[in-house]
Design a protein around this motif. Structure first.
Motif, PDB file in Angstrom:
ATOM      1  N   UNK A   1       0.846  -1.188   0.000  1.00 28.09           N
ATOM      2  CA  UNK A   1       0.000   0.000   0.000  1.00 28.09           C
ATOM      3  C   UNK A   1       0.885   1.244   0.000  1.00 28.09           C
ATOM      4  N   UNK A   2       0.578   2.212  -0.885  1.00 20.87           N
ATOM      5  CA  UNK A   2       1.374   3.426  -0.968  1.00 20.87           C
ATOM      6  C   UNK A   2       1.137   4.315   0.246  1.00 20.87           C
ATOM      7  N   UNK A   3       2.076   5.223   0.468  1.00 24.22           N
ATOM      8  CA  UNK A   3       1.937   6.148   1.594  1.00 24.22           C
ATOM      9  C   UNK A   3       0.684   6.995   1.448  1.00 24.22           C
ATOM     10  N   UNK A   4       0.363   7.372   0.230  1.00 28.02           N
ATOM     11  CA  UNK A   4      -0.826   8.204  -0.002  1.00 28.02           C
ATOM     12  C   UNK A   4      -2.100   7.459   0.359  1.00 28.02           C
ATOM     13  N   UNK A   5      -2.191   6.199  -0.051  1.00 33.52           N
ATOM     14  CA  UNK A   5      -3.372   5.399   0.266  1.00 33.52           C
ATOM     15  C   UNK A   5      -3.440   5.106   1.763  1.00 33.52           C
ATOM     16  N   UNK A   6      -2.280   4.888   2.375  1.00 36.11           N
ATOM     17  CA  UNK A   6      -2.248   4.633   3.818  1.00 36.11           C
ATOM     18  C   UNK A   6      -2.721   5.861   4.595  1.00 36.11           C
ATOM     19  N   UNK A   7      -2.296   7.042   4.146  1.00 36.87           N
ATOM     20  CA  UNK A   7      -2.710   8.285   4.812  1.00 36.87           C
ATOM     21  C   UNK A   7      -4.204   8.518   4.642  1.00 36.87           C
ATOM     22  N   UNK A   8      -4.724   8.222   3.443  1.00 37.86           N
ATOM     23  CA  UNK A   8      -6.161   8.399   3.199  1.00 37.86           C
ATOM     24  C   UNK A   8      -6.973   7.451   4.071  1.00 37.86           C
ATOM     25  N   UNK A   9      -6.504   6.217   4.189  1.00 34.52           N
ATOM     26  CA  UNK A   9      -7.184   5.220   5.025  1.00 34.52           C
ATOM     27  C   UNK A   9      -7.177   5.662   6.486  1.00 34.52           C
ATOM     28  N   UNK A  10      -6.042   6.189   6.935  1.00 35.32           N
ATOM     29  CA  UNK A  10      -5.932   6.655   8.325  1.00 35.32           C
ATOM     30  C   UNK A  10      -6.882   7.812   8.574  1.00 35.32           C
ATOM     31  N   UNK A  11      -7.011   8.708   7.608  1.00 35.32           N
ATOM     32  CA  UNK A  11      -7.903   9.854   7.766  1.00 35.32           C
ATOM     33  C   UNK A  11      -9.351   9.395   7.888  1.00 35.32           C
ATOM     34  N   UNK A  12      -9.737   8.424   7.083  1.00 32.52           N
ATOM     35  CA  UNK A  12     -11.102   7.900   7.165  1.00 32.52           C
ATOM     36  C   UNK A  12     -11.333   7.243   8.524  1.00 32.52           C
ATOM     37  N   UNK A  13     -10.345   6.507   9.027  1.00 34.95           N
ATOM     38  CA  UNK A  13     -10.486   5.880  10.340  1.00 34.95           C
ATOM     39  C   UNK A  13     -10.653   6.928  11.435  1.00 34.95           C
ATOM     40  N   UNK A  14      -9.947   8.034  11.329  1.00 34.05           N
ATOM     41  CA  UNK A  14     -10.077   9.101  12.326  1.00 34.05           C
ATOM     42  C   UNK A  14     -11.479   9.701  12.291  1.00 34.05           C
ATOM     43  N   UNK A  15     -12.026   9.853  11.086  1.00 34.07           N
ATOM     44  CA  UNK A  15     -13.398  10.355  10.951  1.00 34.07           C
ATOM     45  C   UNK A  15     -14.377   9.351  11.553  1.00 34.07           C
ATOM     46  N   UNK A  16     -14.193   8.067  11.230  1.00 38.24           N
ATOM     47  CA  UNK A  16     -15.073   7.035  11.771  1.00 38.24           C
ATOM     48  C   UNK A  16     -14.956   6.940  13.293  1.00 38.24           C
TER      49      UNK A  16
END
Length: 242
Positions: A1-16
């Protein structure tokens, strides 16, 4: 997983996570999370597959928060394994009461074979604390048994408190249970000339465990016995410990 996709996933988890803290697991629908994160529902599904996948990732996220807090607090305490057991209990209950929705997701919806790696790390942390107590001659039952007792008691106490109205929560209940449970699995420091056979057997068993796990698993560094001999010795030691 790229850093960009990992960061996007982390951001969604923070929202959730924010939705979970505010409204419980019912508030964490895929539609609500996607809207709050500013992404489409298909994009969310590509990240987590479905709501169960998202909730599983949130449970792992909660364990990461819990472990970070607990490690930081334990790192600042004196080197007393039994005192750390008391502190670890209080940290566990405190986390659950501050993050009840996360805690219920982490510990109230567990299914065999579905624990996130961070949950295994939390379990391993308790095993290490009890192993240190055994090495110091402070444990009266085997580490594995003490781990099950303390885990069951802490999660039960925390879930019971979470189920009460905040105004009715009485932390003295947890404190009394903590004192009773930890006293049932630990013992006073052994005297230098003492002959407590059970605690001495557990101390040696814990030392063997440390020696076996600190080296390469195939070599048994530090234990001049064959694997079958070591297993037999540990069985005898645990029988002596009662």
């Amino acid at each position: 997983m790229s850093e960009e996709r990992r960061a996007a996933r982390r951001q969604v988890l923070q929202v959730a996570a924010k939705l979970l803290e505010e409204g419980g697991s019912e508030a964490v629908s895929t539609r609500a999370v996607a809207a709050a994160a500013g992404i489409t529902a298909p994009a969310l599904y590509r990240m987590f597959e479905d709501k169960d996948g998202l909730l599983g990732e949130l449970a792992a996220y909660g364990f990461e928060m819990y472990l970070a807090e607990k490690r930081e607090a334990l790192a600042q305490t004196p080197d007393d394994p039994v005192a750390d057991l008391y502190l670890g209990w209080d940290l566990h209950v405190d986390f659950g009461l501050r993050h009840p929705a996360f805690y219920v997701l982490m510990y109230g919806t567990v299914r065999p074979g579905r624990r996130p790696p961070a949950a295994d790390e939390a379990h391993a942390l308790l095993v290490r604390l009890l192993g240190r107590a055994a090495e110091a001659g402070r444990l009266r039952i085997p580490v594995a048994q003490a781990t099950r007792v303390i885990h069951a008691a802490t999660t039960g106490a925390t879930l019971a408190l979470i189920g009460e109205e905040p105004s009715q929560q009485d932390l003295s209940t947890s404190a009394r249970l903590r004192d009773t449970v930890i006293a049932s699995v630990t013992t006073d420091p052994p005297a230098s000339s003492g002959s407590d056979l059970a605690s001495r057997a557990l101390t040696l068993d814990a030392a063997l465990e440390t020696a076996l796990t600190s080296g390469h698993p195939d070599t048994g560094i530090g234990v001049p016995l064959r694997a079958t001999e070591t297993a037999l010795l540990r069985e005898w030691l645990q029988q002596l410990a009662g």
